[in-house]
Design an enzyme around this catalytic site. Structure first.
Site, PDB file in Angstrom:
ATOM      1  CB  CYS A  62       1.929   3.702   6.096  1.00 56.86           C
ATOM      2  SG  CYS A  62       0.273   4.052   7.142  1.00 56.86           S
TER       3      CYS A  62
ATOM      4  CG  ASP B 153      -2.110  33.706  -1.488  1.00 60.93           C
ATOM      5  OD1 ASP B 153      -2.475  34.321  -2.689  1.00 60.93           O
ATOM      6  OD2 ASP B 153      -1.297  32.758  -1.579  1.00 60.93           O
TER       7      ASP B 153
ATOM      8  CB  CYS C  96       1.696  20.632   5.666  1.00 59.23           C
ATOM      9  SG  CYS C  96       1.269  21.402   3.861  1.00 59.23           S
TER      10      CYS C  96
ATOM     11  CG  ASP D 202      -9.420  29.569   2.244  1.00 60.43           C
ATOM     12  OD1 ASP D 202      -8.682  29.187   2.798  1.00 60.43           O
ATOM     13  OD2 ASP D 202      -9.422  29.170   1.050  1.00 60.43           O
ATOM     14  CB  SER D 203      -8.747  31.765  -2.921  1.00 60.45           C
ATOM     15  OG  SER D 203      -7.799  30.525  -2.744  1.00 60.45           O
TER      16      SER D 203
ATOM     17  CB  THR E  25      -9.036  24.886  11.841  1.00 62.62           C
ATOM     18  OG1 THR E  25      -9.791  24.279  10.565  1.00 62.62           O
ATOM     19  CG2 THR E  25      -8.781  23.872  12.740  1.00 62.62           C
TER      20      THR E  25
ATOM     21  CE1 TYR F  47      -2.293  31.129   1.180  1.00 65.66           C
ATOM     22  CE2 TYR F  47      -1.331  32.103   2.967  1.00 65.66           C
ATOM     23  CZ  TYR F  47      -1.539  31.688   1.938  1.00 65.66           C
ATOM     24  OH  TYR F  47      -0.384  32.452   0.969  1.00 65.66           O
TER      25      TYR F  47
ATOM     26  CD  GLU G 162       0.472  20.854   9.762  1.00 65.74           C
ATOM     27  OE1 GLU G 162      -0.286  21.604   9.496  1.00 65.74           O
ATOM     28  OE2 GLU G 162       0.926  20.105   9.099  1.00 65.74           O
TER      29      GLU G 162
ATOM     30  CB  CYS H 219      -0.814   0.027   1.140  1.00 72.57           C
ATOM     31  SG  CYS H 219      -1.915   1.328   1.369  1.00 72.57           S
TER      32      CYS H 219
END
EC number: 2.1.1.35
Length: 405
Positions: free
Chosen positions: A70, A326, A367, A299-300, A283, A278, A399, A67
């Site tokens: 991970c 932005d 990120c 935010d766009s 959040t 952004y 992060e 997979c």
């Protein structure tokens, strides 16, 4: 070729004499049996383990190694964190603390499962046309097993045509599973081509069931909403703040670590007037508004702003969210500007505006450590405080949250 893996590259691949060895560990003694050239890199496509590294653990997922999800599940978690610390030191030039994820299995709140004639699951590493068939996804949790079992029954009983990736044929393409880890609410979204979806409510009793139609030629796990059953939204809760989850909205994929993320951002901001660039679904902004800050977010993405405004309402806070790019937003008059850009980093025009209009503090959430390092060099600010959070256990990703003054 025989040898010992001494290090991992930034993607988490072992390195042996210039050859990349996926799913190996530092200290492994291996024999490379076959090498392929992939995007100008030499990759061991077949190799044998002679002697195991003490860093190895047994992966919990039966599909690990095939997979593409991970890449580090075979390494003990302490070493995963050390690997990320070393990676950050190489990129940034200094040590950064990496906060462990509160959970390293069952932490993901979203998975996008491809539904094909060969199985249900994720793409095999490096093979877009091949799906690794799975029974469950341990990083999502036990709900994945239940959902996959019901999906198989749904397809068989209703004789639903599924995806042939190479021929680009078939009706049912994806099942996107989302879960509020702190609310235990579950949403499933079936993504299809044009056609008719049989009633799924006889097979699935989740809180929210969606049917979306992808009318584009692109291979994406979202589309136009055709209809839904049950709740229009599910909720996730970070401390005392509720967030609505919709099939077409983004939310941090590790809810348990997202709590630490919003708490850290709230620690780093200064003053009263906060600009949330952004902003997405709000959040950070709504979490801060709940704590008495004066928040304005941009935010766009129009739908993200619509969701942010809904989140303002359900939390009964005072905050404004507007659609803007932005490149357009003035940062003048704000005490702190929060930036959480995509992997590409800050737009050059925003960097110039920040340098020119000089808000007191920038809280940079990233990120992508490489674009973060690039942007910090261009900004007329210095790093006052920085921490990394492991939002993505068993992957090489990490992060960053930094306070720039």
């Amino acid at each position: 070729m025989r040898g010992v893996i001494r290090k991992l590259n930034d993607d988490g691949f072992g390195v042996l004499k210039g050859i990349l060895v996926p799913f190996s560990a530092p200290g492994d003694e291996i024999i490379v049996e076959r090498v392929e050239r992939v995007k100008k890199r030499r990759v061991a496509s077949q190799w044998k383990l002679v002697r195991s590294s003490p860093l190895r653990v047994g992966p919990r997922c039966k599909a690990f190694g095939k997979c593409g999800g991970c890449t580090l599940q075979h390494l003990n978690y302490d070493y995963q964190l050390e690997f990320k610390r070393k990676k950050l030191k190489r990129i940034l030039g200094f040590e950064v603390e990496v906060v462990p994820s509160p959970k390293i299995f069952g932490h993901r709140n979203r998975i996008d499962l491809a539904i094909t004639k060969d199985g249900i699951g994720f793409r095999e590493r490096g093979k877009w046309w091949k799906i690794v068939d799975i029974d469950e996804c341990p990083v999502f949790g036990k709900t994945s097993r239940e959902a996959i079992e019901r999906l198989k029954e749904f397809i068989e009983e209703e004789k639903i045509s599924v995806w042939n990736i190479k021929k680009d044929e078939g009706f049912l393409r994806y099942m996107v599973l989302r879960e509020g880890k702190f609310t235990e609410e579950v949403m499933v979204n079936f993504v299809t081509k044009e056609g008719n979806l049989p009633d799924p409510t006889n097979y699935f009793d989740f809180d929210s069931i969606y049917w979306s139609v992808n009318r584009s030629k692109s291979d994406v796990s979202y589309g136009d909403i055709e209809r839904f059953w049950g709740k229009e939204f599910i909720r996730e809760r970070l401390d005392d703040v509720d967030y609505l989850i919709h099939p077409n909205s983004f939310f941090q994929t590790n809810s348990y670590q997202a709590v630490n993320l919003v708490r850290k951002v709230s620690e780093l901001v200064e003053g009263e007037k906060i600009l949330d660039m952004y902003s997405g679904v709000g959040t950070f902004g709504i979490y801060l508004a709940k704590r008495g800050f004066n928040v304005k977010g941009f935010d766009s993405n129009e739908f993200a702003i619509e969701m942010a405004r809904r989140n303002v309402e359900i939390n009964n806070v005072d905050a404004e969210f507007e659609v803007a790019s932005d490149r357009e937003v003035s940062v003048k008059g704000f005490d702190t500007v929060i930036v959480d850009p995509p992997r590409a980093g800050l737009h050059p025009r925003l960097v110039k505006r920040l340098n020119r209009e000089k808000p007191g503090v920038i809280v940079y959430v990233s990120c992508n450590p490489e674009t973060f390092a690039r942007d910090v060099k261009m900004l007329d600010y210095r790093i006052d405080e920085i921490v990394a959070l492991d939002m993505f256990p068993h992957t090489p990703h990490v992060e960053l949250v930094a306070k720039l003054v």
